[in-house]
Design a protein around this motif. Sequence first.
Motif, PDB file in Angstrom:
ATOM      1  N   GLY A 126       0.791  -1.229   0.000  1.00 18.50           N
ATOM      2  CA  GLY A 126       0.000   0.000   0.000  1.00 18.50           C
ATOM      3  C   GLY A 126       0.822   1.278   0.000  1.00 18.50           C
ATOM      4  N   LEU A 127       2.110   1.180  -0.341  1.00 14.50           N
ATOM      5  CA  LEU A 127       2.899   2.407  -0.468  1.00 14.50           C
ATOM      6  C   LEU A 127       2.319   3.197  -1.640  1.00 14.50           C
ATOM      7  N   PRO A 128       1.955   4.462  -1.427  1.00 11.58           N
ATOM      8  CA  PRO A 128       1.310   5.209  -2.516  1.00 11.58           C
ATOM      9  C   PRO A 128       2.196   5.290  -3.763  1.00 11.58           C
ATOM     10  N   ALA A 129       1.547   5.279  -4.918  1.00 13.64           N
ATOM     11  CA  ALA A 129       2.263   5.370  -6.191  1.00 13.64           C
ATOM     12  C   ALA A 129       3.170   6.598  -6.188  1.00 13.64           C
ATOM     13  N   GLY A 130       4.401   6.431  -6.678  1.00 13.21           N
ATOM     14  CA  GLY A 130       5.331   7.553  -6.802  1.00 13.21           C
ATOM     15  C   GLY A 130       6.245   7.763  -5.600  1.00 13.21           C
ATOM     16  N   VAL A 131       5.943   7.091  -4.471  1.00 14.50           N
ATOM     17  CA  VAL A 131       6.819   7.263  -3.300  1.00 14.50           C
ATOM     18  C   VAL A 131       8.156   6.551  -3.543  1.00 14.50           C
ATOM     19  N   LEU A 132       8.093   5.354  -4.145  1.00 10.79           N
ATOM     20  CA  LEU A 132       9.310   4.643  -4.535  1.00 10.79           C
ATOM     21  C   LEU A 132       9.246   4.354  -6.035  1.00 10.79           C
ATOM     22  N   ASN A 133      10.216   4.865  -6.753  1.00  8.03           N
ATOM     23  CA  ASN A 133      10.318   4.614  -8.196  1.00  8.03           C
ATOM     24  C   ASN A 133      11.671   3.977  -8.462  1.00  8.03           C
ATOM     25  N   VAL A 134      11.700   3.022  -9.387  1.00 13.95           N
ATOM     26  CA  VAL A 134      12.969   2.379  -9.739  1.00 13.95           C
ATOM     27  C   VAL A 134      13.220   2.593 -11.222  1.00 13.95           C
ATOM     28  N   VAL A 135      14.363   3.191 -11.548  1.00 14.61           N
ATOM     29  CA  VAL A 135      14.786   3.292 -12.945  1.00 14.61           C
ATOM     30  C   VAL A 135      15.986   2.383 -13.125  1.00 14.61           C
ATOM     31  N   ASN A 136      16.255   2.029 -14.361  1.00 10.54           N
ATOM     32  CA  ASN A 136      17.155   0.918 -14.605  1.00 10.54           C
ATOM     33  C   ASN A 136      18.004   1.199 -15.837  1.00 10.54           C
ATOM     34  N   GLY A 137      19.287   0.909 -15.722  1.00 12.98           N
ATOM     35  CA  GLY A 137      20.177   1.105 -16.869  1.00 12.98           C
ATOM     36  C   GLY A 137      21.578   1.410 -16.388  1.00 12.98           C
ATOM     37  N   PRO A 138      22.502   1.594 -17.310  1.00 16.60           N
ATOM     38  CA  PRO A 138      23.894   1.826 -16.941  1.00 16.60           C
ATOM     39  C   PRO A 138      24.082   3.119 -16.153  1.00 16.60           C
ATOM     40  N   GLY A 139      25.110   3.115 -15.302  1.00 18.74           N
ATOM     41  CA  GLY A 139      25.396   4.285 -14.498  1.00 18.74           C
ATOM     42  C   GLY A 139      25.709   5.514 -15.331  1.00 18.74           C
ATOM     43  N   ARG A 140      26.536   5.317 -16.369  1.00 23.46           N
ATOM     44  CA  ARG A 140      27.013   6.498 -17.103  1.00 23.46           C
ATOM     45  C   ARG A 140      25.894   7.165 -17.915  1.00 23.46           C
ATOM     46  N   SER A 141      24.786   6.464 -18.183  1.00 23.59           N
ATOM     47  CA  SER A 141      23.669   7.105 -18.890  1.00 23.59           C
ATOM     48  C   SER A 141      22.479   7.318 -17.939  1.00 23.59           C
ATOM     49  N   THR A 142      21.799   6.219 -17.556  1.00 27.10           N
ATOM     50  CA  THR A 142      20.628   6.358 -16.693  1.00 27.10           C
ATOM     51  C   THR A 142      20.993   6.965 -15.339  1.00 27.10           C
ATOM     52  N   GLY A 143      22.087   6.478 -14.753  1.00 22.58           N
ATOM     53  CA  GLY A 143      22.505   6.975 -13.441  1.00 22.58           C
ATOM     54  C   GLY A 143      22.853   8.452 -13.492  1.00 22.58           C
ATOM     55  N   GLU A 144      23.595   8.816 -14.511  1.00 21.54           N
ATOM     56  CA  GLU A 144      24.027  10.218 -14.613  1.00 21.54           C
ATOM     57  C   GLU A 144      22.829  11.142 -14.877  1.00 21.54           C
ATOM     58  N   ALA A 145      21.846  10.648 -15.651  1.00 21.02           N
ATOM     59  CA  ALA A 145      20.631  11.448 -15.875  1.00 21.02           C
ATOM     60  C   ALA A 145      19.907  11.694 -14.552  1.00 21.02           C
ATOM     61  N   LEU A 146      19.935  10.694 -13.671  1.00 26.07           N
ATOM     62  CA  LEU A 146      19.264  10.846 -12.373  1.00 26.07           C
ATOM     63  C   LEU A 146      20.020  11.817 -11.458  1.00 26.07           C
ATOM     64  N   VAL A 147      21.328  11.597 -11.285  1.00 29.12           N
ATOM     65  CA  VAL A 147      22.045  12.442 -10.311  1.00 29.12           C
ATOM     66  C   VAL A 147      22.166  13.886 -10.786  1.00 29.12           C
ATOM     67  N   SER A 148      22.064  14.117 -12.094  1.00 34.53           N
ATOM     68  CA  SER A 148      22.168  15.504 -12.566  1.00 34.53           C
ATOM     69  C   SER A 148      20.793  16.134 -12.810  1.00 34.53           C
ATOM     70  N   HIS A 149      19.718  15.421 -12.448  1.00 33.09           N
ATOM     71  CA  HIS A 149      18.369  15.942 -12.696  1.00 33.09           C
ATOM     72  C   HIS A 149      18.079  17.139 -11.777  1.00 33.09           C
ATOM     73  N   PRO A 150      17.602  18.250 -12.324  1.00 35.50           N
ATOM     74  CA  PRO A 150      17.344  19.417 -11.468  1.00 35.50           C
ATOM     75  C   PRO A 150      16.194  19.203 -10.481  1.00 35.50           C
ATOM     76  N   GLY A 151      15.380  18.168 -10.685  1.00 36.51           N
ATOM     77  CA  GLY A 151      14.233  17.935  -9.798  1.00 36.51           C
ATOM     78  C   GLY A 151      14.567  17.185  -8.525  1.00 36.51           C
ATOM     79  N   ILE A 152      15.793  16.682  -8.388  1.00 32.60           N
ATOM     80  CA  ILE A 152      16.116  15.971  -7.138  1.00 32.60           C
ATOM     81  C   ILE A 152      16.785  16.925  -6.148  1.00 32.60           C
TER      82      ILE A 152
END
Length: 499
Positions: A196-222
């Motif tokens: 029953g964890l509400p949708a959007g509280v935990l999201n999992v994205v998947n892919g290589p660090g240098r592409s998917t990971g880097e897109a996440l850590v450099s995202h202005p929304g975090i």
Amino acid sequence: MTPTPGGGHFVGGRFGDGGGDRHRVLDPSTGEEIWSFAADTPADVDAAVAAATTALPAWAGATPAERSTILGGLARELEAVAEELAQAETAQAGKPIRLSREFDVPGSIDNVAFFAGAARVLDGKASAEYSADHTSTIRREPIGVVGSIAPWNYPLQMAVWKVLPAVAAGNTVVLKPAELTPLTTLMLAEASQRAGLPAGVLNVVNGPGRSTGEALVSHPGIAMTSFTGSTSVGRHIAGIAAANGTRLHLELGGKAPFVVHDDADVEAAVRGAVAAALINTGQDCTAATRAYVHRSRFADFVEGVADLMGTVRLGPTRDPDTDQGPLVSTTQRDRVAALVDRARGAGARVVRGGRSPGGALEGGAYYEPTLVVDAGQRSEIVQQEVFGPVLAVLPFDGDDEAIRLANDVPFGLAASVWTRDVYRAQHATREIQAGTVWVNDHIPIVSEMPHGGQKGSGYGKDMSTYSFEEYTQVKHVMSDLTGVAAKPWHETVYRTRRA
Ligand code: NAP
Ligand code: MG
């Protein structure tokens, strides 16, 4: 059959597939493909950050009891699929099934249960009047959307360590597991939905660090990046966080010393060293990697470790009788083999192991338990992280020398001291630079106590209520008590003058 999740990513409560290239998940004990997924692109990461942003106000505003109830349910949902989690962890990471069943999975569930409780005891300083005219109160607030990056060595545990303190404190999370080992992280997301964890509280994205990971850590929304992985990638991410002003928590590499004094119980030290060096095929950031043994006990210790390593059984990972599985990949195995070969070339002696087994295990990323002596303190194998089943043993003569050698690496994550002398133990625990120091043991962890590094091993804590210091921010609210318009302190800024 390896249990597999409902899709390559989990965003806003839905499984789906990314828009990028397909990636294969392999069983490192055989090299066979067990699953594949499409990597997430920057657009997929955007959608995940948007889902976490949308979910944030309601989750941050939920009562501690509401959050605790859901997280308690998550512990029970994980318990219900414990065997599937163990099978998936073993298949993707090459862990012997005994380790998955007895360490990874129950440890993860205990951590979830701990944070379900801890969610209700977020505390701070008591409210009080620190000025005669004001009441001060402290609010402990979530940071916002947390971007988390986890490594492959303990996939489920590392996901839990990242997610649980964050969501218990009212944050929402976008987590990227290591590309090699995404299965159990997605299964964690699946279980969170059933709880029953509400949708959007935990999201999992998947892919290589240098592409998917880097897109996440450099995202202005975090608002925060929480990273567990190597020191080099951690420093790269720290640069991105610095440029964006993103809060940062770094759990990095380790190179734990294991100090054996002349009064130690040598049998206990030998048994402890073999367990602490070989756990998870040595792919443990707190693993014993450098044993410093008093010269008077050196020969006995080396002989004992060599003999005991000789009894360790390598085998198929699903066999409960297997002690040691493969490394996580052939790339990692080859890295470890090259480090040992270079140590040999530089004059070190390989007393046991130092090669891959052939025969039935030839197709997997196996490497034998390896014992190295005669390597210098400045040598690569003593200074750098190996992240494999390799223990180097060096002699010392005096207590101060042992501590100096223990501290003489760039890392400071964990250490142990073996002695029956309480003064020596106290002295060593004070002087050794590490986030954890064990006395007469090496490896055990408990959810109530913090894990984290000093020096090149990073900063910030996982586990325990100390982790709330990372995932919350303290707000001071100061309220006037007087109701007076002309406050005495105004007189310092401007005199009250008659017109
Ligand atoms: P790694 O190469 O640093 O990768 C860690 C994670 O970072 C993976 O998910 C990786 O993705 C991702 N990543 C890589 N480059 C990135 C980038 N440019 N931007 C964003 N993310 C990026 O470490 P590893 O080889 O997976 O794991 C082993 C290391 O982790 C060891 O050094 C070990 O000591 C450390 N570790 C530390 C702790 C601790 O608590 N201190 C615990 C466990 C492990 P991909 O792998 O998918 O490319
Ligand atoms: Mg890597």
